[in-house]
Design an enzyme around this catalytic site. Structure first.
Site, PDB file in Angstrom:
ATOM      1  N   ARG A 165       0.834  -1.202   0.000  1.00  0.00           N
ATOM      2  CA  ARG A 165       0.000   0.000   0.000  1.00  0.00           C
ATOM      3  C   ARG A 165       0.870   1.254   0.000  1.00  0.00           C
ATOM      4  O   ARG A 165       0.611   2.216  -0.720  1.00  0.00           O
ATOM      5  CB  ARG A 165      -0.923  -0.006   1.219  1.00  0.00           C
ATOM      6  N   ASP A 194      -0.418  -6.364  -3.585  1.00  0.00           N
ATOM      7  CA  ASP A 194      -1.832  -6.163  -3.282  1.00  0.00           C
ATOM      8  C   ASP A 194      -2.463  -5.396  -4.432  1.00  0.00           C
ATOM      9  O   ASP A 194      -1.791  -5.070  -5.416  1.00  0.00           O
ATOM     10  CB  ASP A 194      -2.043  -5.444  -1.944  1.00  0.00           C
ATOM     11  N   HIS A 259      -6.944 -10.000  -4.291  1.00  0.00           N
ATOM     12  CA  HIS A 259      -6.053  -8.857  -4.106  1.00  0.00           C
ATOM     13  C   HIS A 259      -5.082  -8.771  -5.281  1.00  0.00           C
ATOM     14  O   HIS A 259      -3.885  -8.528  -5.108  1.00  0.00           O
ATOM     15  CB  HIS A 259      -5.287  -8.960  -2.787  1.00  0.00           C
ATOM     16  N   ASP A 321      -6.718 -14.597   1.073  1.00  0.00           N
ATOM     17  CA  ASP A 321      -7.773 -13.941   1.840  1.00  0.00           C
ATOM     18  C   ASP A 321      -8.656 -13.073   0.954  1.00  0.00           C
ATOM     19  O   ASP A 321      -8.239 -12.611  -0.102  1.00  0.00           O
ATOM     20  CB  ASP A 321      -7.164 -13.078   2.942  1.00  0.00           C
ATOM     21  N   GLU A 322      -9.864 -12.830   1.428  1.00  0.00           N
ATOM     22  CA  GLU A 322     -10.791 -11.853   0.856  1.00  0.00           C
ATOM     23  C   GLU A 322     -10.925 -11.968  -0.659  1.00  0.00           C
ATOM     24  O   GLU A 322     -10.984 -10.976  -1.380  1.00  0.00           O
ATOM     25  CB  GLU A 322     -10.356 -10.431   1.248  1.00  0.00           C
ATOM     26  N   TRP A 388      -6.386 -14.971  10.882  1.00  0.00           N
ATOM     27  CA  TRP A 388      -6.569 -13.528  11.081  1.00  0.00           C
ATOM     28  C   TRP A 388      -7.990 -13.167  11.475  1.00  0.00           C
ATOM     29  O   TRP A 388      -8.209 -12.142  12.117  1.00  0.00           O
ATOM     30  CB  TRP A 388      -6.156 -12.760   9.825  1.00  0.00           C
ATOM     31  N   THR A 464      -0.784  -0.881   6.029  1.00  0.00           N
ATOM     32  CA  THR A 464      -0.380   0.522   5.898  1.00  0.00           C
ATOM     33  C   THR A 464      -1.316   1.377   5.045  1.00  0.00           C
ATOM     34  O   THR A 464      -0.907   2.432   4.573  1.00  0.00           O
ATOM     35  CB  THR A 464       1.042   0.615   5.310  1.00  0.00           C
ATOM     36  N   GLU A 465      -2.578   0.972   4.850  1.00  0.00           N
ATOM     37  CA  GLU A 465      -3.475   1.817   4.059  1.00  0.00           C
ATOM     38  C   GLU A 465      -3.422   3.270   4.510  1.00  0.00           C
ATOM     39  O   GLU A 465      -3.417   4.192   3.693  1.00  0.00           O
ATOM     40  CB  GLU A 465      -4.925   1.326   4.166  1.00  0.00           C
TER      41      GLU A 465
END
Length: 754
Positions: A165, A194, A259, A321-322, A388, A464-465
């Protein structure tokens, strides 16, 4: 990390040591497994020599590292020699325990660090350096005599830094690694890929860095140059070697199958749907997934081959993930693939995808590790799960016979703020304090003794967004990473928050020596003024964490450990200047705070001092202008409901309200939830700031924003509030014809009408 380290920490070696509380005169963090204080001290000075056995290259390397750290903290460098008298010297010997364990004996006549392996020698040296660095003073130091026997509780003691990020400098990452090593963390999980960017040079696919390594951020930031960067393979190898010299293994993460917007922007044929490069500056959960073509797996094989050439880690992280399955569900080609493979659904397809990637890793003798979503649809026998979404994934993995690392949200997600102080750096609005991290136990009670053997360890994550600068990243990571280090190393029976808090001044001093910028805000007095009686103003000085005691002065002098101790709200006259600071056992902790008692200050609140109407997705985020990150305003806002409350405002005579406001892009990938964000329609072209008595009450003002929309930075609007009996709660929100951009409050001033 070395296999021997895992074997030691999970085997009989760790349990062989007796446990005991850390002696009060020692300031080693993590607290060692056993420490006994002896009489006297060892004087460490420029005349001290560090002695190693002739020809022991590894021991000499550790000795040189210890000498360099002593130079950085004390200002002198002991000589390193091979062979020589032990009296008055620091001696490194291999006649000690195996793995990461060590023995450290300190007496007036000399010091011995004993360990069979280099890792143990290194950690013994780190403990000695800590004892020699109780503060930032220079010159000789008296190191307390003690006998220490030490070994880790868990083998995986990790910290993840997200460079996808926002890109950190190599020097910053080295400083983080130094701080990790000094506190016996041994795994640096490096998030390199990402939706927002690809950060590692891959020679076979140059567009991954030429194209996917850069983005245009939305809103006013779009007028600035592209943002991004990447690490060359030489830089990555340099960091790997730097970490290895400090007993730290770097575990790289290459996200699959989700991602993946950035690599699909670079090579669209990899995707299931056409990419949108303009979304690389967004945050949230993206829909772009890799497709399941053979060419895509050939790409991933090539990428991972180059990754494995750089990183010797036994583990390679593949994300998992996601991965929102909408594009897979909508793709006839993907649906045909599911049918061809005889799979039940998209979850099983992801499992097949991950296992196929894992086969490439296994051919090189590496182990796959991924986030706990890789459990869905089935998991390869040798895969490791990083849990997580709470600890449930770790429990399920361990019960199924898989190794696991605990890394649960929100407790070990260090993008959450550390206190309610308005001085906190940008991040998520939920408070996860240093004490919250310290309270986390990495050994779930739901697991049997045998099942707990599958827990490799524990890790905290620095996403770190909202950490746009290196300093903000470090402030969010430290000192909370040190609390995690103690829970990962120290025997459960010896864990003590009070003792950990006692050692905080020494820990913070060491971080300064190592070039790390920690967050001191939770230790500092948080001044809050309120109206008092008889024209006076009351001042509260409570420190968010409640560590130590607050001492203050009202005569302009710098507070010391001998200054009056704060015991409750102070009644003070206007114009009084108060200086305050926190102290632990007479040592200062955090910065000095200065506040002048001013009735006008009672009339202003920042967004962080106001109450949010709701806290669905609260963020501490920055404006999109000006260009320099560290010069932008910071807003405390629930992005699903930009609305704030100022409680208990006196409107008995009416008032004039002045608001400093900003507009920021709604660059959040929240899917269908976006449709649920309600906006009141504007009555004027630019919209209005609405003021109500309570969020469902009477609207008492609608202040036009006018030309504020033309200003990319902050604007100011003003209006009048009518008189109302008694004190009221003012609810402030904005009308708007569209969600993007949306308006936010920076600060509000309410002055009684003359």
């Amino acid at each position: 990390m070395a296999v021997s380290a895992f074997a030691f920490a999970l085997g009989v070696g760790a349990s062989a040591l007796a446990t005991g509380a850390l002696a009060d005169s020692l300031t080693i963090t993590p607290a060692p497994a056993r420490a006994v204080v002896a009489e006297g001290t060892f004087k460490l000075s420029a005349a001290t020599r560090i002695v190693v056995t002739k020809g022991d290259v590894e021991a000499r390397g550790v000795a040189l590292q210890l000498a360099d750290l002593i130079r950085r903290s004390r200002g002198f460098r002991p000589a390193v020699i091979e062979g020589g008298p032990a009296v008055g010297s620091i001696v490194l010997t291999r006649e000690g325990p195996a793995g990461e364990a060590y023995k450290l004996d300190i007496g007036p006549g000399g010091v011995t660090i004993a360990a069979a392996q280099r890792a143990g020698l290194f950690y013994g040296a780190m403990s000695l350096w800590q004892l020699a660095t109780p503060d930032v003073a220079k010159g000789p130091v008296a190191v307390p005599a003690a006998a220490i026997e030490d070994a880790p509780r868990f083998a995986w003691r990790g910290l993840m830094v997200d460079s996808a990020r926002h890109v950190q400098s190599l020097d910053t990452l080295k400083a983080v690694i130094d701080a990790m090593a000094a506190h016996k963390l041994n795994t640096f999980h490096w998030h390199l890929v990402d939706d927002q960017g690809w950060r590692l040079e891959i020679k076979k696919y140059p567009k991954l860095t030429e194209v996917a390594g850069w983005r245009h951020d939305p809103g006013a930031a779009a007028r600035y140059p592209k943002y991004g960067g990447f690490y060359t393979q030489d830089q990555a190898r340099e960091l790997v070697a730097y970490a290895a010299a400090r007993n730290i293994t770097i575990v790289p993460e290459i996200e699959t199958p989700g991602h993946a917007l950035a690599p699909i922007v670079a090579y669209p044929a990899l995707g299931t749907a056409a990419p949108d490069a303009s979304k690389m500056g967004d945050w949230g959960v993206f829909p772009w997934l890799y497709n399941t073509d053979d060419a895509t797996f050939a790409f991933l094989d090539d990428v991972l081959s180059e990754v494995m050439d750089i990183f010797p880690s036994p583990f390679i992280h593949v994300g998992g993930d996601e991965a929102v399955k909408d594009q897979w569900k909508a793709s006839p080609k993907i649906q045909a693939k599911i049918k061809e493979l005889g799979l039940k659904d998209e979850h099983e397809l992801q499992s097949w995808f991950i296992q196929r990637v894992g086969q490439s890793l296994a051919k090189r003798g590496r182990r796959l590790i991924g986030w706990d979503e890789i459990l869905e649809g089935g998991l390869a026998p040798n895969a490791t799960v990083m849990s997580w979404r709470g600890i449930d994934g770790a429990i399920a993995a361990a019960k199924a016979g898989h190794d696991t690392v605990l890394s649960p949200h929100p407790t070990l997600y260090l993008d959450n703020r550390q206190s309610l102080s308005p001085d906190e750096p940008t991040g998520r609005g939920r408070v996860i304090s240093l004490k919250d991290v310290y309270a986390f136990d990495p050994a779930p009670a739901q697991l049997s003794v045998d099942e707990r053997k599958h827990i490799l360890g524990v890790q905290a994550n620095v996403w770190t967004e909202h950490m746009q600068t290196d300093a903000r990243m470090q402030r969010m990571a430290f000192p909370r990473a040190i609390a995690l280090a103690e829970r990962a190393w120290t025997p459960e029976a010896d864990v003590s928050w009070d003792d950990f808090a006692r050692r905080l001044p020494a820990q913070m001093a060491r971080l300064k020596v190592l070039g790390v910028t920690p967050n001191t805000v939770p230790f500092e007095p948080d001044p809050r003024m309120a109206e008092g009686e008889g024209g006076q103003i009351t001042l509260a000085l409570t420190a968010p964490l409640g560590v130590g005691e607050v001492r203050y002065t009202t005569d302009g002098k710098v507070p010391t450990a001998a200054s009056p101790a704060y015991a409750g709200p102070l009644a003070l006259a206007a114009g009084t200047t108060v200086k305050a600071r926190s102290f632990v056992d007479g040592q200062a902790l955090g910065r000095e705070k200065t506040v002048t008692i001013d009735p006008v200050a009672l009339q202003t609140r920042t967004s962080g001092q106001l109450k949010r109407c709701t806290s669905h997705v609260p963020l501490l985020m920055i404006d999109d202008a000006p260009a320099a990150f560290d010069k932008r305003a910071m807003f405390d806002v629930d992005i699903f409901n930009p609305c704030w409350i100022w409680e208990g405002v006196d409107l008995s005579k009416g008032a004039r309200i002045t608001a400093r406001i900003g507009q920021i892009p709604f660059n959040f990938q929240v899917g269908k939830d976006r449709d649920g964000i309600k906006l009141n329609p504007p009555a004027t072209p630019g919209g209005e700031l609405e003021v109500r008595l309570g969020c469902a009450g009477e609207r008492v003002a609608a202040i036009p924003l006018g030309d504020s929309a033309k200003n990319p930075a902050l604007s100011t609007v003003s209006g009048r509030l009518p008189a109302r009996a008694g004190k009221v709660d003012l609810c402030l929100s904005f009308t708007n014809k569209s969600l993007d951009p949306f308006w936010v409050l920076d600060r509000v001033t309410v002055k009684p009408a003359p």
